[in-house]
Design a protein around this motif. Structure first.
Motif, PDB file in Angstrom:
ATOM      1  N   ASP B  60       0.800  -1.219   0.000  1.00 34.81           N
ATOM      2  CA  ASP B  60       0.000   0.000   0.000  1.00 34.81           C
ATOM      3  C   ASP B  60       0.837   1.276   0.000  1.00 34.81           C
ATOM      4  OD1 ASP B  60      -2.167   1.530  -0.110  1.00 34.81           O
ATOM      5  OD2 ASP B  60      -2.826   1.227   1.951  1.00 34.81           O
ATOM      6  N   PHE B  61       1.418   1.539  -1.148  1.00 36.17           N
ATOM      7  CA  PHE B  61       2.227   2.745  -1.301  1.00 36.17           C
ATOM      8  C   PHE B  61       1.437   4.024  -1.038  1.00 36.17           C
ATOM      9  CE2 PHE B  61       6.280   2.131  -4.002  1.00 36.17           C
ATOM     10  CZ  PHE B  61       7.028   2.302  -2.853  1.00 36.17           C
ATOM     11  N   ASP B  62       0.133   3.979  -1.190  1.00 35.84           N
ATOM     12  CA  ASP B  62      -0.663   5.181  -0.975  1.00 35.84           C
ATOM     13  C   ASP B  62      -0.495   5.734   0.439  1.00 35.84           C
ATOM     14  OD1 ASP B  62      -1.457   4.684  -3.465  1.00 35.84           O
ATOM     15  OD2 ASP B  62      -3.597   4.569  -3.067  1.00 35.84           O
ATOM     16  N   ARG B  63      -0.114   4.874   1.377  1.00 37.79           N
ATOM     17  CA  ARG B  63       0.105   5.358   2.741  1.00 37.79           C
ATOM     18  C   ARG B  63       1.184   6.421   2.793  1.00 37.79           C
ATOM     19  NH1 ARG B  63       2.255   1.002   5.978  1.00 37.79           N
ATOM     20  NH2 ARG B  63       3.081   0.233   4.038  1.00 37.79           N
ATOM     21  N   PHE B  64       2.170   6.320   1.874  1.00 37.82           N
ATOM     22  CA  PHE B  64       3.261   7.291   1.864  1.00 37.82           C
ATOM     23  C   PHE B  64       2.947   8.490   0.978  1.00 37.82           C
ATOM     24  CE2 PHE B  64       4.899   3.112   2.583  1.00 37.82           C
ATOM     25  CZ  PHE B  64       5.777   3.278   3.628  1.00 37.82           C
ATOM     26  N   GLY B  65       1.750   8.530   0.435  1.00 42.92           N
ATOM     27  CA  GLY B  65       1.447   9.567  -0.544  1.00 42.92           C
ATOM     28  C   GLY B  65       2.037   9.282  -1.897  1.00 42.92           C
ATOM     29  N   VAL B  66       2.467   8.044  -2.122  1.00 45.21           N
ATOM     30  CA  VAL B  66       3.038   7.660  -3.411  1.00 45.21           C
ATOM     31  C   VAL B  66       1.894   7.183  -4.290  1.00 45.21           C
ATOM     32  CG1 VAL B  66       4.652   6.149  -4.568  1.00 45.21           C
ATOM     33  CG2 VAL B  66       5.220   7.072  -2.352  1.00 45.21           C
ATOM     34  N   ILE B  67       1.462   8.055  -5.183  1.00 43.78           N
ATOM     35  CA  ILE B  67       0.302   7.745  -6.018  1.00 43.78           C
ATOM     36  C   ILE B  67       0.756   7.767  -7.474  1.00 43.78           C
ATOM     37  CG2 ILE B  67      -2.006   8.491  -6.672  1.00 43.78           C
ATOM     38  CD1 ILE B  67      -2.085   9.942  -3.944  1.00 43.78           C
ATOM     39  N   PRO B  68       0.589   6.688  -8.189  1.00 42.86           N
ATOM     40  CA  PRO B  68       1.112   6.645  -9.567  1.00 42.86           C
ATOM     41  C   PRO B  68       0.373   7.613 -10.480  1.00 42.86           C
ATOM     42  CG  PRO B  68      -0.202   4.703  -9.082  1.00 42.86           C
ATOM     43  CD  PRO B  68      -0.030   5.414  -7.796  1.00 42.86           C
ATOM     44  N   ARG B  69       1.143   8.242 -11.356  1.00 42.81           N
ATOM     45  CA  ARG B  69       0.583   9.178 -12.317  1.00 42.81           C
ATOM     46  C   ARG B  69       0.862   8.658 -13.722  1.00 42.81           C
ATOM     47  NH1 ARG B  69      -3.034  11.592  -9.996  1.00 42.81           N
ATOM     48  NH2 ARG B  69      -3.141  13.008 -11.761  1.00 42.81           N
ATOM     49  N   PRO B  70      -0.068   8.867 -14.634  1.00 40.39           N
ATOM     50  CA  PRO B  70       0.150   8.369 -15.993  1.00 40.39           C
ATOM     51  C   PRO B  70       0.981   9.293 -16.867  1.00 40.39           C
ATOM     52  CG  PRO B  70      -2.041   9.259 -15.801  1.00 40.39           C
ATOM     53  CD  PRO B  70      -1.435   9.376 -14.443  1.00 40.39           C
ATOM     54  N   SER B  71       1.221  10.529 -16.418  1.00 39.02           N
ATOM     55  CA  SER B  71       1.906  11.485 -17.293  1.00 39.02           C
ATOM     56  C   SER B  71       3.141  12.035 -16.600  1.00 39.02           C
ATOM     57  CB  SER B  71       0.969  12.646 -17.639  1.00 39.02           C
ATOM     58  OG  SER B  71       1.709  13.723 -18.143  1.00 39.02           O
ATOM     59  N   PRO B  72       4.258  12.194 -17.295  1.00 31.17           N
ATOM     60  CA  PRO B  72       5.431  12.790 -16.655  1.00 31.17           C
ATOM     61  C   PRO B  72       5.200  14.237 -16.235  1.00 31.17           C
ATOM     62  CG  PRO B  72       5.790  12.491 -18.993  1.00 31.17           C
ATOM     63  CD  PRO B  72       4.541  11.772 -18.670  1.00 31.17           C
ATOM     64  N   ARG B  73       4.258  14.914 -16.860  1.00 29.79           N
ATOM     65  CA  ARG B  73       3.992  16.309 -16.488  1.00 29.79           C
ATOM     66  C   ARG B  73       3.441  16.420 -15.072  1.00 29.79           C
ATOM     67  NH1 ARG B  73       6.575  19.042 -20.519  1.00 29.79           N
ATOM     68  NH2 ARG B  73       5.915  18.310 -22.546  1.00 29.79           N
ATOM     69  N   GLN B  74       2.819  15.342 -14.582  1.00 28.82           N
ATOM     70  CA  GLN B  74       2.225  15.380 -13.254  1.00 28.82           C
ATOM     71  C   GLN B  74       3.089  14.656 -12.235  1.00 28.82           C
ATOM     72  OE1 GLN B  74      -1.365  13.334 -14.129  1.00 28.82           O
ATOM     73  NE2 GLN B  74      -2.304  15.058 -15.192  1.00 28.82           N
ATOM     74  N   ALA B  75       4.190  14.098 -12.648  1.00 27.84           N
ATOM     75  CA  ALA B  75       4.978  13.244 -11.765  1.00 27.84           C
ATOM     76  C   ALA B  75       6.219  13.983 -11.292  1.00 27.84           C
ATOM     77  CB  ALA B  75       5.375  11.965 -12.491  1.00 27.84           C
ATOM     78  N   ASP B  76       6.665  13.619 -10.088  1.00 31.66           N
ATOM     79  CA  ASP B  76       7.952  14.161  -9.641  1.00 31.66           C
ATOM     80  C   ASP B  76       8.911  13.059  -9.222  1.00 31.66           C
ATOM     81  OD1 ASP B  76       6.389  15.484  -6.635  1.00 31.66           O
ATOM     82  OD2 ASP B  76       6.485  13.480  -7.462  1.00 31.66           O
ATOM     83  N   LEU B  77       8.553  11.831  -9.457  1.00 34.43           N
ATOM     84  CA  LEU B  77       9.463  10.717  -9.169  1.00 34.43           C
ATOM     85  C   LEU B  77       9.436   9.774 -10.358  1.00 34.43           C
ATOM     86  CD1 LEU B  77      11.180   8.894  -7.366  1.00 34.43           C
ATOM     87  CD2 LEU B  77       9.092   8.013  -6.369  1.00 34.43           C
ATOM     88  N   LEU B  78      10.618   9.440 -10.850  1.00 29.37           N
ATOM     89  CA  LEU B  78      10.720   8.493 -11.962  1.00 29.37           C
ATOM     90  C   LEU B  78      11.279   7.196 -11.401  1.00 29.37           C
ATOM     91  CD1 LEU B  78      10.421   7.996 -14.969  1.00 29.37           C
ATOM     92  CD2 LEU B  78      12.645   9.001 -15.328  1.00 29.37           C
TER      93      LEU B  78
END
Lengths: 194, 191
Positions: B60-78
Protein backbone atom coordinates in the motif's frame (compact mmCIF):
# COMPACT_ATOMS: atom_id res chain seq x y z
CA UNK A 1 -7.40 -29.71 -45.06
CA UNK A 2 -5.46 -32.32 -43.23
CA UNK A 3 -6.75 -34.17 -40.24
CA UNK A 4 -3.54 -35.36 -38.62
CA UNK A 5 0.01 -34.14 -38.53
CA UNK A 6 1.19 -37.19 -40.45
CA UNK A 7 -1.33 -36.57 -43.21
CA UNK A 8 -0.31 -32.91 -43.42
CA UNK A 9 3.36 -33.84 -43.57
CA UNK A 10 2.74 -36.46 -46.26
CA UNK A 11 0.75 -34.07 -48.42
CA UNK A 12 3.35 -31.33 -48.13
CA UNK A 13 6.19 -33.69 -49.01
CA UNK A 14 4.19 -34.95 -51.95
CA UNK A 15 3.66 -31.42 -53.19
CA UNK A 16 7.31 -30.39 -52.93
CA UNK A 17 9.99 -31.85 -55.10
CA UNK A 18 13.13 -31.35 -53.01
CA UNK A 19 11.92 -31.64 -49.44
CA UNK A 20 12.32 -34.39 -46.91
CA UNK A 21 11.45 -34.89 -43.25
CA UNK A 22 14.07 -33.26 -41.06
CA UNK A 23 16.56 -35.57 -39.42
CA UNK A 24 16.04 -33.78 -36.11
CA UNK A 25 12.42 -32.67 -35.87
CA UNK A 26 11.45 -29.98 -33.41
CA UNK A 27 10.01 -31.92 -30.48
CA UNK A 28 7.49 -34.25 -32.12
CA UNK A 29 6.11 -31.71 -34.54
CA UNK A 30 6.23 -32.38 -38.26
CA UNK A 31 9.38 -30.71 -39.52
CA UNK A 32 10.33 -30.43 -43.16
CA UNK A 33 13.85 -29.80 -44.40
CA UNK A 34 13.84 -27.85 -47.66
CA UNK A 35 16.86 -28.01 -49.87
CA UNK A 36 15.83 -25.55 -52.57
CA UNK A 37 15.47 -21.91 -51.39
CA UNK A 38 13.01 -21.26 -54.21
CA UNK A 39 10.52 -23.68 -52.70
CA UNK A 40 9.72 -21.78 -49.52
CA UNK A 41 7.05 -19.66 -51.21
CA UNK A 42 5.53 -22.72 -52.81
CA UNK A 43 5.52 -24.60 -49.52
CA UNK A 44 4.03 -21.69 -47.59
CA UNK A 45 1.29 -21.15 -50.18
CA UNK A 46 0.42 -24.85 -50.14
CA UNK A 47 0.35 -24.89 -46.35
CA UNK A 48 -1.90 -21.85 -46.26
CA UNK A 49 -4.31 -22.60 -49.07
CA UNK A 50 -4.54 -26.38 -49.08
CA UNK A 51 -3.64 -27.62 -45.61
CA UNK A 52 -5.23 -24.90 -43.51
CA UNK A 53 -2.01 -23.61 -41.91
CA UNK A 54 -3.17 -20.01 -42.01
CA UNK A 55 -1.22 -18.75 -39.00
CA UNK A 56 2.44 -17.84 -39.35
CA UNK A 57 3.83 -18.09 -35.87
CA UNK A 58 7.50 -17.33 -36.18
CA UNK A 59 10.45 -16.86 -38.49
CA UNK A 60 13.91 -17.19 -37.06
CA UNK A 61 17.30 -18.69 -37.80
CA UNK A 62 20.30 -20.33 -36.17
CA UNK A 63 23.88 -19.46 -36.95
CA UNK A 64 25.89 -22.70 -37.03
CA UNK A 65 29.30 -21.13 -37.31
CA UNK A 66 30.25 -22.33 -33.86
CA UNK A 67 32.24 -20.68 -31.08
CA UNK A 68 34.67 -18.07 -32.25
CA UNK A 69 37.74 -16.27 -31.01
CA UNK A 70 36.66 -12.67 -31.23
CA UNK A 71 39.68 -11.05 -29.61
CA UNK A 72 40.72 -8.03 -31.58
CA UNK A 73 37.95 -8.37 -34.12
CA UNK A 74 35.99 -5.38 -32.85
CA UNK A 75 39.08 -3.19 -32.79
CA UNK A 76 39.99 -4.21 -36.32
CA UNK A 77 36.51 -3.41 -37.54
CA UNK A 78 36.34 -0.09 -35.71
CA UNK A 79 39.65 0.95 -37.18
CA UNK A 80 38.52 0.01 -40.66
CA UNK A 81 35.20 1.84 -40.54
CA UNK A 82 33.67 3.07 -37.31
CA UNK A 83 29.97 2.82 -37.98
CA UNK A 84 29.71 0.31 -40.73
CA UNK A 85 30.12 -3.39 -40.71
CA UNK A 86 33.29 -4.28 -42.49
CA UNK A 87 33.38 -7.68 -44.12
CA UNK A 88 36.11 -9.88 -42.81
CA UNK A 89 39.02 -10.46 -45.15
CA UNK A 90 39.32 -14.10 -44.27
CA UNK A 91 37.14 -16.48 -42.39
CA UNK A 92 37.81 -16.04 -38.68
CA UNK A 93 39.19 -19.12 -36.95
CA UNK A 94 36.50 -21.54 -35.93
CA UNK A 95 37.09 -23.26 -32.63
CA UNK A 96 35.60 -26.71 -32.40
CA UNK A 97 33.77 -27.38 -29.18
CA UNK A 98 34.62 -30.91 -28.08
CA UNK A 99 31.60 -32.87 -27.04
CA UNK A 100 29.04 -30.37 -28.24
CA UNK A 101 27.78 -32.84 -30.78
CA UNK A 102 26.97 -30.23 -33.39
CA UNK A 103 28.50 -30.01 -36.80
CA UNK A 104 29.67 -26.45 -37.12
CA UNK A 105 29.34 -25.14 -40.62
CA UNK A 106 29.06 -21.69 -42.17
CA UNK A 107 25.29 -21.71 -42.66
CA UNK A 108 22.24 -19.99 -41.28
CA UNK A 109 19.55 -22.53 -40.53
CA UNK A 110 16.25 -20.74 -41.15
CA UNK A 111 13.10 -21.83 -39.40
CA UNK A 112 9.47 -21.08 -40.19
CA UNK A 113 6.66 -22.11 -37.88
CA UNK A 114 3.12 -22.44 -39.20
CA UNK A 115 0.01 -23.11 -37.19
CA UNK A 116 -3.33 -24.61 -38.10
CA UNK A 117 -5.66 -23.27 -35.45
CA UNK A 118 -8.75 -25.16 -36.59
CA UNK A 119 -7.16 -28.58 -36.34
CA UNK A 120 -4.58 -27.73 -33.68
CA UNK A 121 -1.60 -28.61 -35.86
CA UNK A 122 1.83 -27.14 -36.15
CA UNK A 123 4.36 -27.43 -38.95
CA UNK A 124 7.99 -26.36 -39.10
CA UNK A 125 10.00 -25.67 -42.22
CA UNK A 126 13.78 -25.53 -42.15
CA UNK A 127 16.17 -24.29 -44.79
CA UNK A 128 19.91 -23.81 -44.73
CA UNK A 129 21.39 -20.84 -46.53
CA UNK A 130 25.08 -19.94 -46.69
CA UNK A 131 26.11 -17.24 -44.24
CA UNK A 132 27.68 -14.98 -46.82
CA UNK A 133 24.73 -15.31 -49.19
CA UNK A 134 21.84 -15.38 -46.76
CA UNK A 135 18.94 -14.61 -49.04
CA UNK A 136 15.51 -16.13 -49.21
CA UNK A 137 12.12 -15.13 -50.59
CA UNK A 138 9.86 -13.08 -48.36
CA UNK A 139 6.48 -14.40 -47.27
CA UNK A 140 4.90 -10.99 -46.74
CA UNK A 141 2.64 -11.40 -49.76
CA UNK A 142 1.13 -14.53 -48.21
CA UNK A 143 1.29 -13.66 -44.52
CA UNK A 144 1.28 -10.02 -43.41
CA UNK A 145 2.58 -11.29 -40.06
CA UNK A 146 5.84 -12.14 -41.80
CA UNK A 147 6.68 -8.45 -42.06
CA UNK A 148 8.08 -7.85 -38.59
CA UNK A 149 9.32 -11.40 -38.16
CA UNK A 150 11.47 -11.06 -41.24
CA UNK A 151 12.67 -7.64 -40.15
CA UNK A 152 13.75 -9.19 -36.86
CA UNK A 153 15.59 -12.02 -38.56
CA UNK A 154 17.24 -9.47 -40.82
CA UNK A 155 18.20 -7.20 -37.95
CA UNK A 156 19.61 -9.85 -35.64
CA UNK A 157 20.95 -12.42 -38.10
CA UNK A 158 21.38 -10.63 -41.39
CA UNK A 159 19.03 -12.74 -43.47
CA UNK A 160 17.89 -10.74 -46.49
CA UNK A 161 14.29 -11.47 -47.44
CA UNK A 162 13.83 -10.73 -51.13
CA UNK A 163 10.61 -8.95 -51.93
CA UNK A 164 10.09 -7.56 -48.43
CA UNK A 165 8.47 -4.12 -48.64
CA UNK A 166 10.48 -2.52 -45.82
CA UNK A 167 13.49 -4.58 -44.80
CA UNK A 168 14.98 -2.26 -42.18
CA UNK A 169 16.18 -2.54 -38.60
CA UNK A 170 13.46 -3.22 -36.09
CA UNK A 171 15.09 -3.92 -32.72
CA UNK A 172 18.64 -2.63 -32.55
CA UNK A 173 19.66 0.99 -32.40
CA UNK A 174 20.41 2.86 -35.59
CA UNK A 175 24.14 3.12 -34.98
CA UNK A 176 24.66 -0.57 -34.26
CA UNK A 177 26.60 -2.12 -37.08
CA UNK A 178 26.30 -5.77 -37.87
CA UNK A 179 23.89 -8.45 -36.75
CA UNK A 180 24.22 -9.30 -33.06
CA UNK A 181 23.08 -12.91 -33.14
CA UNK A 182 25.69 -13.91 -35.69
CA UNK A 183 28.50 -15.89 -34.12
CA UNK A 184 31.18 -13.59 -35.52
CA UNK A 185 29.46 -10.45 -34.24
CA UNK A 186 31.90 -8.30 -32.33
CA UNK A 187 30.37 -5.38 -30.51
CA UNK A 188 31.81 -1.99 -31.27
CA UNK A 189 31.69 0.47 -28.43
CA UNK A 190 28.87 2.93 -28.87
CA UNK A 191 28.06 6.19 -27.10
CA UNK A 192 26.55 4.36 -24.13
CA UNK A 193 29.53 2.11 -23.43
CA UNK A 194 32.35 3.24 -21.23
CA UNK B 1 -2.91 19.24 13.94
CA UNK B 2 -2.35 16.74 16.71
CA UNK B 3 -0.77 14.11 14.51
CA UNK B 4 1.53 16.56 12.79
CA UNK B 5 2.67 18.02 16.07
CA UNK B 6 3.43 14.58 17.42
CA UNK B 7 5.59 13.92 14.41
CA UNK B 8 7.46 17.22 14.56
CA UNK B 9 8.76 17.63 18.08
CA UNK B 10 11.87 19.62 17.31
CA UNK B 11 11.05 21.28 14.03
CA UNK B 12 7.75 23.00 14.68
CA UNK B 13 6.54 24.92 17.71
CA UNK B 14 2.90 25.65 18.39
CA UNK B 15 2.36 29.16 19.61
CA UNK B 16 0.25 29.77 22.71
CA UNK B 17 -3.39 29.78 21.87
CA UNK B 18 -3.09 26.84 19.49
CA UNK B 19 -3.93 28.69 16.28
CA UNK B 20 -0.40 29.07 14.93
CA UNK B 21 2.50 26.81 14.02
CA UNK B 22 6.05 28.05 13.77
CA UNK B 23 8.49 26.21 11.54
CA UNK B 24 11.00 26.84 8.77
CA UNK B 25 10.03 27.27 5.17
CA UNK B 26 12.42 24.55 4.11
CA UNK B 27 10.92 22.06 6.49
CA UNK B 28 7.38 22.96 5.56
CA UNK B 29 7.99 22.62 1.83
CA UNK B 30 10.06 19.49 2.18
CA UNK B 31 7.35 17.97 4.32
CA UNK B 32 4.86 18.48 1.51
CA UNK B 33 7.29 17.09 -1.02
CA UNK B 34 8.22 13.97 0.84
CA UNK B 35 4.64 12.92 1.48
CA UNK B 36 3.36 13.59 -2.01
CA UNK B 37 5.85 11.74 -4.19
CA UNK B 38 3.95 11.05 -7.38
CA UNK B 39 5.85 8.51 -9.44
CA UNK B 40 5.46 8.01 -13.12
CA UNK B 41 4.34 4.48 -13.83
CA UNK B 42 7.31 3.31 -15.79
CA UNK B 43 7.85 -0.41 -15.63
CA UNK B 44 10.49 -1.69 -18.02
CA UNK B 45 10.91 -5.34 -17.06
CA UNK B 46 10.26 -7.84 -14.31
CA UNK B 47 11.01 -5.29 -11.54
CA UNK B 48 7.74 -3.66 -12.56
CA UNK B 49 5.88 -6.66 -11.15
CA UNK B 50 7.38 -5.98 -7.73
CA UNK B 51 6.58 -2.30 -8.17
CA UNK B 52 2.93 -3.16 -8.84
CA UNK B 53 2.86 -5.31 -5.71
CA UNK B 54 4.17 -2.35 -3.74
CA UNK B 55 1.24 -0.28 -4.99
CA UNK B 56 -1.25 -2.99 -4.13
CA UNK B 57 -3.04 -3.69 -0.88
CA UNK B 58 -0.45 -5.62 1.12
CA UNK B 59 2.23 -2.92 1.00
CA UNK B 60 0.00 0.00 0.00
CA UNK B 61 2.23 2.74 -1.30
CA UNK B 62 -0.66 5.18 -0.97
CA UNK B 63 0.11 5.36 2.74
CA UNK B 64 3.26 7.29 1.86
CA UNK B 65 1.45 9.57 -0.54
CA UNK B 66 3.04 7.66 -3.41
CA UNK B 67 0.30 7.75 -6.02
CA UNK B 68 1.11 6.64 -9.57
CA UNK B 69 0.58 9.18 -12.32
CA UNK B 70 0.15 8.37 -15.99
CA UNK B 71 1.91 11.49 -17.29
CA UNK B 72 5.43 12.79 -16.65
CA UNK B 73 3.99 16.31 -16.49
CA UNK B 74 2.23 15.38 -13.25
CA UNK B 75 4.98 13.24 -11.77
CA UNK B 76 7.95 14.16 -9.64
CA UNK B 77 9.46 10.72 -9.17
CA UNK B 78 10.72 8.49 -11.96
CA UNK B 79 10.87 4.86 -10.87
CA UNK B 80 13.14 3.07 -13.31
CA UNK B 81 11.90 -0.45 -12.68
CA UNK B 82 13.69 -2.80 -15.01
CA UNK B 83 16.24 -3.22 -17.76
CA UNK B 84 17.14 -0.08 -19.68
CA UNK B 85 17.98 -0.89 -23.26
CA UNK B 86 19.96 1.49 -25.39
CA UNK B 87 16.94 1.96 -27.59
CA UNK B 88 14.89 3.03 -24.55
CA UNK B 89 17.57 5.48 -23.37
CA UNK B 90 16.34 8.30 -25.61
CA UNK B 91 12.70 8.12 -24.48
CA UNK B 92 13.81 7.97 -20.83
CA UNK B 93 15.78 11.20 -21.17
CA UNK B 94 12.83 12.80 -22.92
CA UNK B 95 10.45 11.71 -20.17
CA UNK B 96 12.89 12.92 -17.52
CA UNK B 97 13.00 16.38 -19.05
CA UNK B 98 9.21 16.50 -19.28
CA UNK B 99 8.93 16.15 -15.51
CA UNK B 100 8.63 19.36 -13.47
CA UNK B 101 11.35 20.13 -10.98
CA UNK B 102 12.23 19.13 -8.38
CA UNK B 103 12.29 15.66 -9.78
CA UNK B 104 13.72 12.49 -8.35
CA UNK B 105 14.86 9.23 -9.85
CA UNK B 106 14.92 5.84 -8.17
CA UNK B 107 16.82 3.08 -9.94
CA UNK B 108 15.16 -0.16 -8.96
CA UNK B 109 16.96 -3.46 -9.39
CA UNK B 110 20.34 -4.56 -10.64
CA UNK B 111 19.56 -3.79 -14.29
CA UNK B 112 18.72 -0.16 -13.65
CA UNK B 113 21.69 0.17 -11.31
CA UNK B 114 24.45 -1.27 -13.45
CA UNK B 115 23.05 -3.45 -16.22
CA UNK B 116 22.73 -6.45 -13.94
CA UNK B 117 22.94 -9.82 -15.68
CA UNK B 118 23.05 -8.01 -19.03
CA UNK B 119 26.14 -5.95 -18.19
CA UNK B 120 28.04 -7.31 -21.19
CA UNK B 121 25.14 -7.19 -23.62
CA UNK B 122 25.30 -5.24 -26.84
CA UNK B 123 21.89 -3.69 -26.27
CA UNK B 124 21.60 -2.90 -22.57
CA UNK B 125 22.58 0.33 -20.89
CA UNK B 126 24.97 -0.31 -18.00
CA UNK B 127 22.99 1.62 -15.45
CA UNK B 128 20.39 4.32 -15.95
CA UNK B 129 22.73 6.79 -14.21
CA UNK B 130 24.64 7.04 -17.46
CA UNK B 131 21.84 9.16 -18.89
CA UNK B 132 19.98 10.70 -15.94
CA UNK B 133 21.00 11.44 -12.34
CA UNK B 134 19.78 8.90 -9.82
CA UNK B 135 18.87 9.69 -6.23
CA UNK B 136 18.37 6.24 -4.74
CA UNK B 137 19.68 2.89 -5.92
CA UNK B 138 17.81 -0.20 -4.78
CA UNK B 139 19.79 -3.44 -5.21
CA UNK B 140 18.13 -6.76 -5.87
CA UNK B 141 17.07 -8.88 -8.77
CA UNK B 142 14.32 -7.93 -8.38
CA UNK B 143 14.12 -6.09 -5.05
CA UNK B 144 11.27 -7.15 -2.84
CA UNK B 145 8.49 -4.62 -2.30
CA UNK B 146 9.86 -4.03 1.20
CA UNK B 147 13.12 -2.92 -0.39
CA UNK B 148 11.27 -0.53 -2.69
CA UNK B 149 9.36 0.90 0.27
CA UNK B 150 12.66 1.29 2.13
CA UNK B 151 14.17 3.04 -0.90
CA UNK B 152 11.27 5.48 -1.01
CA UNK B 153 11.72 6.16 2.70
CA UNK B 154 15.41 6.85 2.11
CA UNK B 155 14.42 9.24 -0.67
CA UNK B 156 12.08 10.96 1.77
CA UNK B 157 14.99 11.42 4.17
CA UNK B 158 16.98 12.92 1.32
CA UNK B 159 14.15 15.27 0.39
CA UNK B 160 14.00 16.49 3.97
CA UNK B 161 17.56 17.83 3.59
CA UNK B 162 16.74 19.99 0.58
CA UNK B 163 17.19 23.73 1.03
CA UNK B 164 15.35 26.36 -0.94
CA UNK B 165 18.32 28.70 -0.71
CA UNK B 166 20.51 26.20 -2.56
CA UNK B 167 19.37 26.28 -6.15
CA UNK B 168 15.63 26.12 -6.38
CA UNK B 169 15.18 22.89 -4.55
CA UNK B 170 17.31 20.72 -6.78
CA UNK B 171 20.17 18.98 -5.06
CA UNK B 172 23.71 19.36 -6.41
CA UNK B 173 23.48 15.71 -7.27
CA UNK B 174 20.53 16.46 -9.52
CA UNK B 175 22.22 19.40 -11.15
CA UNK B 176 25.37 17.51 -11.92
CA UNK B 177 24.29 13.95 -12.41
CA UNK B 178 25.69 11.10 -10.41
CA UNK B 179 28.19 10.21 -13.09
CA UNK B 180 29.58 13.14 -14.98
CA UNK B 181 30.01 11.75 -18.44
CA UNK B 182 31.24 14.76 -20.34
CA UNK B 183 33.60 16.14 -17.74
CA UNK B 184 32.36 19.74 -18.06
CA UNK B 185 30.04 19.56 -15.09
CA UNK B 186 26.84 18.63 -16.84
CA UNK B 187 25.70 16.33 -19.50
CA UNK B 188 23.21 18.99 -20.57
CA UNK B 189 20.53 16.45 -21.23
CA UNK B 190 22.50 15.07 -24.11
CA UNK B 191 22.53 11.33 -24.47
Amino acid sequence: MASTKDAALARLLEHLSSAEPAAHPIKDYPTVRLSDPAEITKAAAFLKDELGFDYLEMITAVDWLGPMQLDGLAAARTAAHPFKETPLKADPPVTPAPGAGAAYRPVLDLLWSFGNLRENLKMFLRLEVPRDQAEVASLTALFPAADWQEREAFDLLGVRFLGHPNLTKILTTEDLAGHPLRKDYAHQKDRFDE
Amino acid sequence: MGIVLDQLPGCAKPLPGGQFLLTTTDYFIDLGRKYSLWPLTFGLACCAIEMMVAYAGRFDFDRFGVIPRPSPRQADLLLIAGTVTKKMAGPIVEIYHQMPEPRFVVAMGSCANCGGPFHDSYSVLKGVDKIIPVDVYIPGCPPRPEALVYGIMELQKKILKMKIAKGGGATPQQEKGSRDLTGNGSNGGQV
